[in-house]
Design an enzyme around this catalytic site. Structure first.
Site, PDB file in Angstrom:
ATOM      1  N   GLY A 186      78.085 -45.461   2.447  1.00  0.00           N
ATOM      2  CA  GLY A 186      78.622 -44.298   3.163  1.00  0.00           C
ATOM      3  C   GLY A 186      78.421 -43.017   2.371  1.00  0.00           C
ATOM      4  N   HIS A 242      70.915 -43.058   5.647  1.00  0.00           N
ATOM      5  CA  HIS A 242      72.220 -42.413   5.552  1.00  0.00           C
ATOM      6  C   HIS A 242      72.634 -41.970   6.939  1.00  0.00           C
ATOM      7  CE1 HIS A 242      71.618 -41.308   1.040  1.00  0.00           C
ATOM      8  NE2 HIS A 242      71.707 -42.594   1.276  1.00  0.00           N
ATOM      9  N   ASP A 289      74.316 -48.671   1.453  1.00  0.00           N
ATOM     10  CA  ASP A 289      75.047 -48.497   2.711  1.00  0.00           C
ATOM     11  C   ASP A 289      76.535 -48.273   2.493  1.00  0.00           C
ATOM     12  OD1 ASP A 289      72.564 -49.218   3.993  1.00  0.00           O
ATOM     13  OD2 ASP A 289      73.049 -51.276   3.462  1.00  0.00           O
TER      14      ASP A 289
HETATM   15  P1  IMP Z   1      62.666 -52.137  -0.450  1.00  0.00           P
HETATM   16  O1  IMP Z   1      63.421 -50.997  -1.055  1.00  0.00           O
HETATM   17  O2  IMP Z   1      62.243 -51.863   0.976  1.00  0.00           O
HETATM   18  O3  IMP Z   1      61.547 -52.609  -1.305  1.00  0.00           O
HETATM   19  O4  IMP Z   1      63.684 -53.378  -0.350  1.00  0.00           O
HETATM   20  C1  IMP Z   1      64.169 -54.045  -1.494  1.00  0.00           C
HETATM   21  C2  IMP Z   1      65.599 -54.506  -1.273  1.00  0.00           C
HETATM   22  O5  IMP Z   1      66.458 -53.380  -1.299  1.00  0.00           O
HETATM   23  C3  IMP Z   1      65.851 -55.207   0.050  1.00  0.00           C
HETATM   24  O6  IMP Z   1      66.845 -56.189  -0.131  1.00  0.00           O
HETATM   25  C4  IMP Z   1      66.401 -54.093   0.924  1.00  0.00           C
HETATM   26  O7  IMP Z   1      67.198 -54.588   1.981  1.00  0.00           O
HETATM   27  C5  IMP Z   1      67.220 -53.331  -0.094  1.00  0.00           C
HETATM   28  N1  IMP Z   1      67.414 -51.920   0.219  1.00  0.00           N
HETATM   29  C6  IMP Z   1      66.554 -50.911  -0.019  1.00  0.00           C
HETATM   30  N2  IMP Z   1      67.103 -49.743   0.348  1.00  0.00           N
HETATM   31  C7  IMP Z   1      68.330 -50.008   0.798  1.00  0.00           C
HETATM   32  C8  IMP Z   1      69.404 -49.183   1.271  1.00  0.00           C
HETATM   33  O8  IMP Z   1      69.332 -47.955   1.338  1.00  0.00           O
HETATM   34  N3  IMP Z   1      70.533 -49.857   1.661  1.00  0.00           N
HETATM   35  C9  IMP Z   1      70.660 -51.200   1.545  1.00  0.00           C
HETATM   36  N4  IMP Z   1      69.691 -51.990   1.080  1.00  0.00           N
HETATM   37  C10 IMP Z   1      68.541 -51.403   0.716  1.00  0.00           C
END
Ligand code: IMP
Length: 447
Positions: free
Chosen positions: A33, A59, A31
């Protein structure tokens, strides 16, 4: 449908690579940006390429006052004429992809430049069931060690890929017999999980097959071998931009394991996730916020549980694009940032959301950790170690001016410039852009 504008001539692999391959990667916990910067840079590239992750990414891009939320599609989709490539390393929920395409079409965006790798693995409903079920079982556990996933089925889909036998790739949508057979295997395997949750309805391969029918018709014209395509573009002197999803500290190997996502999120993931060797990638831009945030569980040494953390959350609109969850907020962790710069071999960074810090009398940056009585300036990519890290801060004077109208470096207040200089000095990389608001225009080019 308009066909994407790349040549269909066979590639002569003796032609030297003359196009540029550049990358934009997140340096924190996501996140940062990235979407805004990719959107800004996209007009300089023939293709914008996603190489990892899936619909867990979010995004958001604001163009002419309109806000677009992208999850699977590369941000380059907003630029007519550019190819938007989803390469083999991405896990694709085909239903989510169609929803995203429809939403963009309704907003007047031409999505015909999408190309989906035939080797990208699919995320199907049983992966999401398994993701939610695992998280539920982990949070029911007295030690409460759920990952806090987005429940988009990302981990189970990458696990399926590693298991191989019942994995389904985008190219299989075009091979009905193989698709049927693999779906039958997959449902058989996944339905065994019903012992864990007897209330859930079993997954029916025929029902999934039916629902995939219209998806296949929509996606078929976009499915291609993206590895040859990317090599061909580079040999035709065309430029490619790789768009990292999620971020460095969520990397499956190099992040805060096990509180990470399931893919190679750094620039190290590009060669495997897109079939383009690292030696062709000649510029890597790292994206970091002026502070830190994290969604989901896992250690976060500089997290703020006070009014400063709340004010950053509100001013920075720190709520997840994918799940709407409030993000945890804290001071900038330079130890983590320098680690991310090293891992990605970052050439320059972009500092985002600097305007959010305006009004804070003092700014802190973490320059070392103390762990079990010992001081270190090394990041600890293991959750159980990092959980014991106490941040050691350096304090810098804050700034109170509104930055959102600044357009050149000299329009930034001296204390904001001093904050940027300290970051650049500590991490050993120059700052190329500073973002002071969501709009494209609110971007300062530093060098
Ligand atoms: P998953 O990718 O859904 O398996 O989540 C695993 C961890 O990565 C969790 O803590 C999510 O919140 C985090 N996460 C996955 N993708 C993002 C992203 O694009 N931004 C922020 N956190 C992410």
């Amino acid at each position: 449908m308009n066909q994407p504008t790349h040549s269909n001539h066979p590639t002569d692999l003796r032609t030297p690579v003359s196009g540029h391959a550049h990358a934009v990667v997140g340096l924190q916990w996501g996140d940062e940006g990235k979407g805004k910067i990719i959107d800004l840079l996209a007009p300089n590239y023939h293709a914008v390429v996603r190489y990892n992750g899936g619909a867990n990414a979010g995004h958001s891009v604001q163009v002419a006052g309109k806000r677009f939320a992208l999850h699977l599609l590369p941000s380059g989709i907003l630029h007519p004429g550019a190819l938007a490539v989803i390469a083999n390393g991405v896990v694709v929920d085909p239903f989510a992809l169609i929803k995203e395409l429809d939403a963009l079409t309704a907003q007047g965006i031409d999505t015909s430049g999408l190309i989906l790798s035939d080797r990208a693995h699919l995320v199907l409903p049983y992966h999401q069931t398994q993701d939610a079920l695992r998280e539920q079982l982990l949070s029911d556990n007295p030690t409460g060690n759920a990952i806090g996933t987005t429940k988009r089925g990302i981990g189970p889909a990458y696990a399926e890929k590693a298991h191989r036998s019942a994995a389904i790739r985008a190219g299989d949508l075009l091979r009905p017999e193989i698709l049927r057979e693999r779906l039958q295997h997959a449902c058989r395997f996944h339905n065994t999980l019903h012992d864990l949750d007897p209330t859930a309805a079993p997954h029916d391969p025929n029902a999934i097959l039916d629902s995939l029918h219209s998806v296949t018709q929509r996606l078929a014209p976009h499915i291609a071998d993206t590895t040859y395509l990317l090599h061909q573009l580079l040999r035709e002197n065309k430029n490619i931009l790789f768009e990292g999803a999620n971020a460095t500290l969520l990397d499956i190997d190099h992040g805060t394991f096990p509180f990470v996502t399931s893919s190679s999120t750094t620039a190290l993931g590009i060669p495997a996730g897109a079939g383009v060797p690292g030696k062709y990638i000649n510029d890597i831009l790292g994206i970091a916020k002026a502070y830190s945030t994290r969604v989901g569980a896992g250690p976060f040494p500089t997290e703020l549980h006070d009014h400063i953390g709340n004010s950053i959350r509100e001013r920075g609109r720190e709520y997840g694009t994918t799940t709407g969850r409030p993000r945890r907020c804290g001071w900038l962790d330079l130890v983590a940032l320098r680690y991310a710069v090293m891992l990605n071999a970052v050439d320059a960074i972009s500092i985002m959301l600097l305007d959010v810090l305006s009004g804070l009398p003092q700014l802190k940056v973490c320059t070392a950790y103390e762990i079990r009585g010992r001081r270190t300036d090394r990041f600890l990519p293991d959750a159980s170690d990092l959980a014991h890290a106490t941040p050691i801060y350096e304090t810098l004077p804050g700034f109170s001016e509104d930055l959102t109208t600044a357009r050149t470096p000299d329009q930034l207040p001296a204390n904001a410039r001093a904050y940027l200089d300290r970051i650049s000095d500590y991490i050993g990389a120059p700052i190329r852009f500073v973002s002071v608001g969501p709009d494209r225009a609110q971007t300062i080019t530093m060098q």
